[in-house]
Structure formats: C-alpha cells, structure tokens
Design a protein around this motif. Sequence first.
Motif, PDB file in Angstrom:
ATOM      1  N   GLU A 336       0.852  -1.187   0.000  1.00 25.52           N
ATOM      2  CA  GLU A 336       0.000   0.000   0.000  1.00 25.52           C
ATOM      3  C   GLU A 336       0.888   1.236   0.000  1.00 25.52           C
ATOM      4  O   GLU A 336       1.763   1.381   0.855  1.00 25.52           O
ATOM      5  N   ARG A 337       0.645   2.135  -0.939  1.00 23.76           N
ATOM      6  CA  ARG A 337       1.400   3.384  -1.043  1.00 23.76           C
ATOM      7  C   ARG A 337       0.698   4.465  -0.234  1.00 23.76           C
ATOM      8  O   ARG A 337      -0.496   4.706  -0.386  1.00 23.76           O
ATOM      9  N   MET A 338       1.434   5.096   0.674  1.00 27.00           N
ATOM     10  CA  MET A 338       0.916   6.242   1.423  1.00 27.00           C
ATOM     11  C   MET A 338       1.398   7.518   0.719  1.00 27.00           C
ATOM     12  O   MET A 338       1.798   7.491  -0.431  1.00 27.00           O
ATOM     13  N   LYS A 339       1.398   8.647   1.421  1.00 21.81           N
ATOM     14  CA  LYS A 339       1.880   9.892   0.833  1.00 21.81           C
ATOM     15  C   LYS A 339       3.364   9.824   0.515  1.00 21.81           C
ATOM     16  O   LYS A 339       3.778   9.931  -0.654  1.00 21.81           O
ATOM     17  N   ASP A 340       4.168   9.681   1.564  1.00 26.63           N
ATOM     18  CA  ASP A 340       5.619   9.665   1.378  1.00 26.63           C
ATOM     19  C   ASP A 340       6.253   8.344   1.785  1.00 26.63           C
ATOM     20  O   ASP A 340       7.472   8.228   1.833  1.00 26.63           O
ATOM     21  N   ASN A 341       5.441   7.374   2.131  1.00 26.09           N
ATOM     22  CA  ASN A 341       5.983   6.081   2.544  1.00 26.09           C
ATOM     23  C   ASN A 341       5.023   4.984   2.094  1.00 26.09           C
ATOM     24  O   ASN A 341       4.191   5.206   1.220  1.00 26.09           O
ATOM     25  N   GLY A 342       5.153   3.823   2.672  1.00 23.73           N
ATOM     26  CA  GLY A 342       4.289   2.720   2.271  1.00 23.73           C
ATOM     27  C   GLY A 342       4.241   1.636   3.320  1.00 23.73           C
ATOM     28  O   GLY A 342       4.865   1.739   4.391  1.00 23.73           O
ATOM     29  N   ARG A 358      10.385   6.538   3.698  1.00 24.98           N
ATOM     30  CA  ARG A 358      10.415   7.358   2.483  1.00 24.98           C
ATOM     31  C   ARG A 358      11.664   7.098   1.650  1.00 24.98           C
ATOM     32  O   ARG A 358      11.599   7.001   0.417  1.00 24.98           O
TER      33      ARG A 358
END
Length: 370
Positions: A336-342, A358
């Motif tokens: 799952e991709r978040m804003k600046d991380n995953g 990140r």
Amino acid sequence: MQVLDFSHDPLLVLASLLVAMMAGFTGLSLSRGLSTRSVTYQKILIVLSSISLGGGIWSMHFVAMLGLQLPILFYYDAVITLASALVAILVVGVALLILHFWQRTRQTLVLAGMIVGLGVLAMHYLGMSAMQLCQAVYTPIGIALAAVASCVLCVGAFAVAYGRRTQRNIVIGTLIFGFAVFSVHFAAIAGTSFVAVETQNEVGPLISNETMAIGVVLTSFVLCGAFLLSGVTFLAPPKPDFAEVASDEVEADLIAPNTSSKRQIPFQKEGQTRFVDSASVAVIRAEGHYTYLYTKDEQLFCAWSITDAEKRLAPGPFIKTHRSYLINPEHVSGFERMKDNGVCYFDVASLSKVPVSRSRLKLVRETLGV
C-alpha cells in the motif's frame, strides 16, 4: 438480617481508576524488551512488574473500599487483607512467566489473560472476606458477571499489549487493563449486599478504615513514583550508541557475507541454537541489539543485530524497508502506497505489516514491480 444501604465517594472511585491505570502502565512497560536481557535480569524485572500489577490491583480495590460508605462501623482482618495482596502478585507473576518464558502464541496470551482475570476475581472476594462486623452477601449473577468481565477484559489487555510490544499497544493495553480491574470491582459490588453481624471471625489483628487508608496511601505513593520513572523511560527517545556505530564501521569488512546457495540463520529456542533456512523467513525485525525472525508459523529470536543480518545475508533476496526491518519480497502478500511512505503486508505469524520509509520506497517499489 437487614440489608444495609451503601454508596460511594465519587472522588475515591475516580482515584481507584487512576491507581489501576498507573499500575497497568508501570507493569506492562517494565516488562518491555525483556528478550534482549539476560535471564537473571528478566526475572528481576518480572518480579518488579508482578509487584506493580498485583500491588496495583490490590491498591485499586482498597482505594475503592475506602470510598464505600456504610451506616455502621466495620474493620478489616489484617492477615486476610495481606493475603489478598499476595494472591494478586503471585497470579500476575505466573502470567508474566508464561508470556516471557514460553513461546508467545495466541493460546499463551489467552491463558495468561485468563489467569490474571481469575486472579483479580480471587483477590476481590478474598479482600471482601476480610471485612469484620459487616458481611458481604453475593448473588450468583453478580459473581458470574464479574468473572466474565474480568477474564474477557484481561485477555484483551494482554492480547493488545503483548501482540506487538509497541508504545501504542502498551498504552492501549494499559487502558484496557485499568478498566478491567476497575469494572470487575464495581460489577462485583453491584451484585453484593451488606448486612451487619455481631460476631467476629478474624484470623489476625483488626485494622480500621483509618489505618487502612494510611497503608493504601503509602502503596499508592510508591506506585506513583514507579509510574513516573517508567513514564520517563517509556517516552525518552533512544540514544545512539556512537561507540557501537564506529565499531560497526571498522568491522564492516570482518563480517563476511554468506555466499552459499542455502543460507542458514541461527535462532535461540529452549536453550539451544538452531537454524532456519533464510528462504522461509519473511521478515527480520530489530529488537534492541537483537532481531526477531518471522516465518509463516513462528516468531524466532536471533542473536544477530539488524546490521549483522543485512551484511551476512547479502547479496540475497532481503531488502531493507526501514531501519528496523528487512523483508523477503517473495513473502509479500500486499503493498500500500501512502503519501511519502508505504506498507508491505504479510501472512505470517504475529506480524501482518511492515512499514516502508520514504528513503526506501523507490527500492521497494522497483523490487515488487509496482
């Protein structure tokens, strides 16, 4: 026998809840990170945690009892009162030994929670039996309700606090544990009636409410001090060991990577060093100066640091997603991709997801092809 009317002092009721919360936090945070300590140190901290949790259960009960307002004068049997404290401490100690010296599984978490839940109940009714010149009369429904609440909530508290030993889980486990002890007491009291009796059945000397108040204040004072000390340690950020960092840089070339086709990773179990095929390991997680290995069915303790593991297993399938995690992409079940991380997801024992920082996000996405 005439049933006596009773009420509670709201301030002391609130104080009893705070005592239970402080006891839960102190005991659960003291036992964090024991796997990285020596066996002797583990036993010492388990004793301290048992005293904190068990003593807190006892203190919460009698703070609440100080708030019990009855129209008659009553006393407590000193021997039975102290015995109830001992029961609480011993029961919690047994549960902590199971959690820290047995393999931690769903079954052991439930077992430990049930033991503590029944121990809280036993401490309550033993403490109530210490009352003199006033007898508590119970109903089967009240006892059953208190027993169910105690066991369910204590199992929940240990499942959360020991499912993953993170700060967030320990805080949530503290809230559940404190509410468990608090609710069990008042659920049991709700199913209890009080009657005056003329005879005394004391085992030891009698103590008045005033004397009991002094004892409870002293134990609560010690508990508050332990709570504050635990809180400082709990919230303090870990300090980098510069000597160790320098040592790692100097010795980088001394740790030869394992170039064999089948790499074995050592782990400790039942006092023996055993080995697991690295291909079956999905995640390696840092825990202090040591690591935990996660396979499909087990969580294993390894004496390697996360730095050692990264060097010894290179070149190979493991990639670093975070300063505390190495993952085997072959075992990733989702991403799952978040804003600046995953986040990488896994179907393994005791671990469902791993953070991706990140700085590592690009490498992880390229490796997974997403």
